[in-house]
Design a protein around this motif. Structure first.
Motif, PDB file in Angstrom:
ATOM      1  N   ASN A  23       0.832  -1.201   0.000  1.00 54.01           N
ATOM      2  CA  ASN A  23       0.000   0.000   0.000  1.00 54.01           C
ATOM      3  C   ASN A  23       0.868   1.252   0.000  1.00 54.01           C
ATOM      4  O   ASN A  23       1.926   1.278   0.619  1.00 54.01           O
ATOM      5  N   ILE A  24       0.399   2.275  -0.698  1.00 51.53           N
ATOM      6  CA  ILE A  24       1.088   3.549  -0.771  1.00 51.53           C
ATOM      7  C   ILE A  24       0.275   4.564   0.014  1.00 51.53           C
ATOM      8  O   ILE A  24      -0.932   4.700  -0.192  1.00 51.53           O
ATOM      9  N   THR A  25       0.954   5.275   0.926  1.00 48.46           N
ATOM     10  CA  THR A  25       0.267   6.273   1.743  1.00 48.46           C
ATOM     11  C   THR A  25      -0.037   7.505   0.895  1.00 48.46           C
ATOM     12  O   THR A  25       0.528   7.677  -0.191  1.00 48.46           O
ATOM     13  N   SER A  36       5.965   0.591   2.162  1.00 45.56           N
ATOM     14  CA  SER A  36       6.840  -0.247   2.983  1.00 45.56           C
ATOM     15  C   SER A  36       6.981  -1.614   2.348  1.00 45.56           C
ATOM     16  O   SER A  36       5.984  -2.245   1.986  1.00 45.56           O
ATOM     17  N   LEU A  37       8.226  -2.068   2.237  1.00 45.34           N
ATOM     18  CA  LEU A  37       8.470  -3.434   1.792  1.00 45.34           C
ATOM     19  C   LEU A  37       8.380  -4.339   3.013  1.00 45.34           C
ATOM     20  O   LEU A  37       8.916  -4.015   4.068  1.00 45.34           O
ATOM     21  N   ARG A  53      12.784  -7.428   2.615  1.00 43.34           N
ATOM     22  CA  ARG A  53      13.956  -6.592   2.926  1.00 43.34           C
ATOM     23  C   ARG A  53      15.122  -7.453   3.392  1.00 43.34           C
ATOM     24  O   ARG A  53      16.260  -7.245   2.999  1.00 43.34           O
ATOM     25  N   LYS A  54      14.819  -8.450   4.218  1.00 45.04           N
ATOM     26  CA  LYS A  54      15.872  -9.337   4.730  1.00 45.04           C
ATOM     27  C   LYS A  54      16.508 -10.128   3.588  1.00 45.04           C
ATOM     28  O   LYS A  54      17.730 -10.213   3.487  1.00 45.04           O
ATOM     29  N   ASP A  57      19.087  -2.949   7.338  1.00 34.49           N
ATOM     30  CA  ASP A  57      19.332  -1.664   7.998  1.00 34.49           C
ATOM     31  C   ASP A  57      18.964  -0.494   7.091  1.00 34.49           C
ATOM     32  O   ASP A  57      19.547   0.580   7.177  1.00 34.49           O
ATOM     33  N   GLY A  58      18.033  -0.720   6.206  1.00 38.04           N
ATOM     34  CA  GLY A  58      17.683   0.307   5.228  1.00 38.04           C
ATOM     35  C   GLY A  58      18.570   0.147   4.003  1.00 38.04           C
ATOM     36  O   GLY A  58      19.321  -0.797   3.883  1.00 38.04           O
ATOM     37  N   GLY A  59      18.493   1.065   3.114  1.00 40.42           N
ATOM     38  CA  GLY A  59      19.299   0.999   1.901  1.00 40.42           C
ATOM     39  C   GLY A  59      18.547   1.592   0.742  1.00 40.42           C
ATOM     40  O   GLY A  59      17.397   1.998   0.867  1.00 40.42           O
TER      41      GLY A  59
END
Length: 81
Positions: free
Chosen positions: A6-8, A14-15, A20-21, A27-29
């Motif tokens: 979803n896009i705010t 958010s992934l 992400r892992k 740690d972001g990127g």
């Protein structure tokens, strides 16, 4: 795999943590978005670099001295250094 993200109203998304892992973005990127005829492709920085290198190899195939060191040496030679 297809997931819904979803896009705010302000354009943020958010992934999911498991993605992400897997992509090494714990740690972001940075990710890079490429708009194609079929939609949007998201790539990590490492994936974008690997793709660019593959494209460069494709276009440099069969050409002598197509590496960066040879290019820089040629530039120095052309400039009289």
């Amino acid at each position: 795999m297809t997931i819904q993200v979803n896009i705010t109203p302000n354009g943020r998304m958010s992934l999911p943590a498991e993605i992400r892992k897997r992509l090494g973005l714990v740690d972001g990127g940075a990710i890079f978005l490429e708009e194609t005829e079929d939609g949007i492709v998201m790539r990590t920085a490492a994936q974008a670099v690997a793709r660019a290198q593959a494209l460069a190899r494709q276009y440099a195939a069969g050409q002598p001295a197509a590496d960066a060191a040879s290019f820089l040496a040629g530039r120095r030679e052309d400039s009289g250094e």
